[in-house]
Structures are given as C-alpha cells and as structure tokens.
Design a protein around this motif. Structure first.
Motif, PDB file in Angstrom:
ATOM      1  N   GLN A   1      -5.982   3.024   2.983  1.00  0.00           N
ATOM      2  CA  GLN A   1      -7.627   3.333   2.213  1.00  0.00           C
ATOM      3  C   GLN A   1      -7.484   5.242   2.341  1.00  0.00           C
ATOM      4  O   GLN A   1      -7.419   5.814   0.782  1.00  0.00           O
ATOM      5  CB  GLN A   1      -8.500   3.058   3.369  1.00  0.00           C
ATOM      6  CG  GLN A   1      -8.994   1.847   2.885  1.00  0.00           C
ATOM      7  CD  GLN A   1     -10.260   1.634   4.241  1.00  0.00           C
ATOM      8  OE1 GLN A   1     -11.477   2.125   3.582  1.00  0.00           O
ATOM      9  NE2 GLN A   1     -10.123   1.131   5.080  1.00  0.00           N
TER      10      GLN A   1
ATOM     11  N   ARG B   1      -4.844   4.526  -0.704  1.00  0.00           N
ATOM     12  CA  ARG B   1      -5.774   4.839  -2.046  1.00  0.00           C
ATOM     13  C   ARG B   1      -5.512   6.304  -2.384  1.00  0.00           C
ATOM     14  O   ARG B   1      -6.258   6.260  -3.651  1.00  0.00           O
ATOM     15  CB  ARG B   1      -6.539   3.647  -1.724  1.00  0.00           C
ATOM     16  CG  ARG B   1      -7.267   3.521  -3.218  1.00  0.00           C
ATOM     17  CD  ARG B   1      -8.473   2.728  -2.266  1.00  0.00           C
ATOM     18  NE  ARG B   1      -9.543   3.647  -1.293  1.00  0.00           N
ATOM     19  CZ  ARG B   1      -9.882   2.637  -1.253  1.00  0.00           C
ATOM     20  NH1 ARG B   1     -10.829   1.404  -0.813  1.00  0.00           N
ATOM     21  NH2 ARG B   1     -10.933   4.462   0.193  1.00  0.00           N
ATOM     22  N   ASP B   2      -7.259   7.490  -1.739  1.00  0.00           N
ATOM     23  CA  ASP B   2      -7.735   7.842  -2.391  1.00  0.00           C
ATOM     24  C   ASP B   2      -6.989   9.122  -2.330  1.00  0.00           C
ATOM     25  O   ASP B   2      -7.221   9.373  -3.657  1.00  0.00           O
ATOM     26  CB  ASP B   2      -8.591   8.367  -0.903  1.00  0.00           C
ATOM     27  CG  ASP B   2      -9.412   7.589  -0.617  1.00  0.00           C
ATOM     28  OD1 ASP B   2      -9.483   6.652  -1.954  1.00  0.00           O
ATOM     29  OD2 ASP B   2     -10.582   8.092  -0.215  1.00  0.00           O
TER      30      ASP B   2
ATOM     31  N   ARG C   1      -7.371   1.609  -7.196  1.00  0.00           N
ATOM     32  CA  ARG C   1      -8.434   0.720  -6.081  1.00  0.00           C
ATOM     33  C   ARG C   1      -8.527  -0.307  -6.039  1.00  0.00           C
ATOM     34  O   ARG C   1      -8.235  -1.054  -5.604  1.00  0.00           O
ATOM     35  CB  ARG C   1      -9.928   1.362  -6.588  1.00  0.00           C
ATOM     36  CG  ARG C   1     -10.730   0.651  -5.973  1.00  0.00           C
ATOM     37  CD  ARG C   1     -12.764   0.946  -6.951  1.00  0.00           C
ATOM     38  NE  ARG C   1     -12.212   2.866  -7.211  1.00  0.00           N
ATOM     39  CZ  ARG C   1     -12.397   3.115  -7.647  1.00  0.00           C
ATOM     40  NH1 ARG C   1     -12.164   3.054  -8.688  1.00  0.00           N
ATOM     41  NH2 ARG C   1     -13.108   4.567  -7.625  1.00  0.00           N
TER      42      ARG C   1
ATOM     43  N   GLN D   1      -8.066  -2.938  -2.905  1.00  0.00           N
ATOM     44  CA  GLN D   1      -8.573  -4.250  -2.308  1.00  0.00           C
ATOM     45  C   GLN D   1      -8.034  -5.090  -2.261  1.00  0.00           C
ATOM     46  O   GLN D   1      -7.790  -6.138  -1.667  1.00  0.00           O
ATOM     47  CB  GLN D   1      -9.517  -4.321  -3.484  1.00  0.00           C
ATOM     48  CG  GLN D   1     -10.482  -5.265  -2.539  1.00  0.00           C
ATOM     49  CD  GLN D   1     -10.819  -4.411  -1.718  1.00  0.00           C
ATOM     50  OE1 GLN D   1     -11.829  -3.683  -1.464  1.00  0.00           O
ATOM     51  NE2 GLN D   1     -11.183  -5.835  -0.164  1.00  0.00           N
TER      52      GLN D   1
END
Length: 486
Positions: free
Chosen positions: A332, A335-336, A350, A354
């Motif tokens: 995460q 990803r960000d 995103r 996932q």
C-alpha cells in the motif's frame, strides 16, 4: 548533486553500455523509474507498477543488504529515479543509504518503507523485547491491603522440586546480590520475599540445571497463611502451550482473592508455566558474593532483574516482510507513492496493487495452514542470525535460538554454549541456514553436525534462483519448515 561527475566517468570508463541500456533508469524516455534497495522491495514494486513503470533493484538477488557496497551503476540508477524505496531501520548497509540520500534528485520520492508502513497497519517489533531481554522479567508483588497492626506480607517458598537448585535474589545498585530464596542449602523460614501491601519488587532468578521446576509458595500475613499455590518453570525445555515467554510478570499474592499465582502485564493472575529459555544460560561470576549460586564459572540459567538487565529502547527489527500482513502494508505504501509520482497511472497502480494484495492474502492463508501442520512442540526455529522474529510471531513459531544478532557480530564462547544447550534441551530436529551460509563452514553447522541435527534452508533478506519472487520466498520457507520440523 555530488555524484554527477562520477556518473559520467563511470559510464565512459567502467560501465560499457550503461547509458544505452533501456532496462536501467533514465530520464530521456519519460518512463516512471522506481529504484528499490532490495530485491524483495523491487519484486513488490514490480507487481504494483505492472508495465507502466520501470523497477530496478540496487542490491542484486542473492546479495546481503546488510553488507552490500553500491557501485557507480547504482549511483546512476538512484540519480535517475522518480521513486526510491528503502526498507531502512538499519537493514541496508550505511553506504547504500548514503547513496540513496546523496544521489537522489530533490524531486524524487524517497521512501523509508518499513517506517511508513506503520501508518498502513504494519506492526513493528522492538528488538528489546525479542533479543536484548529475550526472557520474562519476573518480580514479586502483593495485591491488596492487610489488617491493621500488620506491616508486611511474606511470600514463603516452602518447597521447590526440580532437577537442580533455584535461587531468587535482588541485585543492588552497585551489583551486589542479596539472596532471598536459595534451595542449595535447603529451605527454611528464611526463604521468603517480604513486601508491604500493594508493593512490587524486581528480582533475578537462577536455575542450575535444565528441566521443569515447581515452587510451592505461601502468602503469610503474620502467622496466618492466606493463600498458597505452585509456580512452575520450564528451564531450557519446551514449556508447552500455556506459557509465559516474555513480558513483565510477578510471583504475586492477591490478598483480595486469596490466591497466589503469576500476575501478567494486563493485571491477570494466571498459573501458566514461566519459560527460562536455553539462551538465558550464563556463567556464575567469580565474585564471592555470588557463591550462593554455585561454583564460579559454572553454567546457570538466569532470568535477569528488570532494572539492571539490558534494556535498549528504539531498536526496531527491520525484517517486517516475514509477516505477510506487514507485506500488505508495504504494498500500500508503494502504491500510494507511485500514484503520487505518476498521477496519470493512478488507476492502473490501484488495480495492480489490489490484485497483488489478494494474492498475498491467498499465500498467507496457505503459509499459515502449512506451518500449523507442524506439531506445536516442534515449532522451534534456530538460525544463524536473528532475522525471523516476525515469522515467529505471525505463525506461532518459537525463535528458539540464533548464533548472533546479525552477520556482523561474531558469536562468543557463551553464545555457542547457549545455542548448544538450546538444541539439546528442546530436542530441536533441524536448524536453518540461509543459502549464502549453507555452502561454507559455520558455527551452526558445526554444532548441528556434533549433535546429529538436520541442516535445512531458509530464505531471509533476498530473492534468488530458488525463490524468484516474494511470494515464492514465503511459500518455500513454510514448506521447508514443515518438511524439516514435522
């Protein structure tokens, strides 16, 4: 930037083709470049980046991030990166972090992934709990008030059974021990710990031989016995399921409930077995004040007194990815950071993240099932270095021993003795070496050979031919643990 001159020289003289290699980070083609310090971080980043961003690892697969020295090629990679991912928490060699800090562009996203992952739910382990202390802190406590006219409560040790002698003592500010309980000269009315009501004291405890001990303790107010029960210890042997392996606990008398037991940090009074691990083995000092424990130089197992034991705050175990819930937090973070560096690709990042998080969940369930098939009493993990606390905590493995805290620390004679006693006392069926250690002589292999213990493989800080991805690493480790420990 201090490395710009070195980059040009390195490309011209030492790194033939470096400027034309489309796989290396570069600023001319408009592709988002991600540079990760380790192969594990790089693999996670590739799963999030997909085909949209280019990912490069500084520390190559099979190399140790604790000792890797960066090259001019690595300097160039960092200098052309849009995102730089470092595990940090002292995992990487300082020269790697210097390269990251000094060669990266001011516009680059430089991320300390493990620390940032805490904000995404990662659980980091202080080394103080699992390495420096590595035993329970066992004191003594009285809970509740006493009748008017009485001044104290006595915790009297009326009987102690076990294979050796036990003592309980308090060490003063200047290191002088004061014995309170000592079975070596027999038990009598002097073998007691006296405390005022609602009071607590730290203690040290010693045991001369491995095995199981039972101490019968009476709580007395004046001449009246208000409670009694048995406190159990497992010294250098597997304690079983209901056991206390760490934390601050006390042999306690609860005057309100008329009970004697072990009080835990959360205030509960339990009757669990207190573990005294084999790595608590020490030699009796030469000073005459310690003669009550036995002959100087003799091995004894020690639960150290809390206020004088090693207690170092702020040291965090960096190997957080061995708990796959922490790996999800890593993903995460990545990803960000990619979404921030390349907003146009946000939806793709995103979606990729996932999908990868779902696969991590599936592998985590598989790893859990595989390790849980190992009988609990055989889930004893002994390795060369202390890099598997997260694996132990996440999957209920007991990290029973290691040769040294990290590859840079040579084991002492005491470390070797303590590890030998661990393997003997717990009847450990196998020890685990990382691939780089398996091909050469070493302390753990020598001890295992002497005791007839199987030597198996475990993967820690890096990927390699047998484990080309992070998910392969976790699955392979679980299968090897099951194969060697079951």
């Amino acid at each position: 930037m201090k490395y710009r001159g070195l980059i040009a020289t390195g490309c011209a003289l030492a790194l033939a083709g470096c400027s034309s290699n489309a796989e290396l980070p570069q600023r001319a083609d408009g592709v988002t470049d991600v540079v990760a310090t380790t192969s594990i971080l790089a693999d996670m980043a590739k799963n999030v980046a997909g085909d949209r961003a280019r990912v490069t690892s500084l520390v190559p697969a099979g190399a140790d991030p604790h000792s890797y020295e960066p090259s001019l090629r690595d300097v160039r990679a960092v200098a052309n990166a849009d995102v730089v991912l470092a595990n940090h928490l002292l995992l990487e060699d300082q020269s790697v972090m210097n390269t990251v800090n000094e060669a990266s562009l001011d516009t680059a996203h430089v991320v300390k992934v493990a620390e940032t992952a805490e904000r995404y739910g990662a659980s980091l382990i202080p080394l103080v709990e699992d390495v420096t202390l590595d035993t329970p802190w066992l004191g003594a406590r009285v809970i509740g008030d006493i009748p008017a006219g009485e001044r104290a409560v006595d915790l009297v040790f009326t009987d102690v059974s076990g294979p050796g002698d036990m003592s309980a003592f308090l060490t003063g500010t200047f290191g002088q021990p004061q014995p309170y309980v000592n079975t070596a000269d027999g038990l009598d009315s002097r073998d007691l710990i006296r405390l005022p009501p609602n009071a607590h004291t730290h203690m040290s405890w010693s045991f001369t031989k491995p095995g199981r001990y039972e101490a019968t303790v009476e709580a007395r107010v004046g001449d009246r016995v208000v409670a009694h029960d048995v406190v159990r210890f497992a010294v250098g042997v597997e304690p079983g399921e209901a056991s206390i392996r760490e934390g601050h606990v006390d042999v306690a008398a609860d005057l309100e409930a008329n009970q004697v037991g072990v009080r835990t940090d959360d205030g509960k009074l339990v009757h669990d077995v207190i573990e005294v691990p084999a790595r608590a083995l020490q030699n009796i000092p030469n000073e005459p004040a310690y003669r009550f424990m036995g002959r100087p130089g003799t091995e004894v197992y020690i639960l150290p007194q809390a206020v004088l034991g090693k207690h170092v705050h702020g040291e965090i175990d960096p190997h957080a990815w061995h708990d796959m819930r922490n790996a999800k937090a890593y993903v995460q973070v990545i990803r960000d950071e990619l979404m921030s560096a390349d907003p146009a690709g946000a939806e793709e990042y995103r979606r990729n993240a996932q999908d990868y998080l779902n696969r991590i969940d599936a592998v985590d369930a598989q790893v859990t099932h595989t390790i849980y098939e190992i009988p609990r009493e055989r889930r004893q993990l002994v390795t060369t270095h202390d890099g598997y606390a997260y694996l132990g905590k996440a999957y209920e493995l007991n990290v029973a021993g290691f040769v040294s805290p990290n590859p840079a620390v040579e084991p002492s004679a005491r470390d070797v003795v303590a590890l030998t006693r661990t393997l003997e006392g717990l009847k450990v069926p196998a020890v685990f070496l990382e691939p780089s250690e398996a091909s050469r002589p070493g302390t753990l292999k020598e001890i295992a050979d002497q005791l007839g213990v199987r030597v198996c493989t475990i993967h820690g800080d890096t990927l390699g031919p047998d484990v080309p991805t992070y998910l392969d690493l976790m699955t392979t480790n679980a299968n090897e643990l099951k194969e060697c420990l079951s």
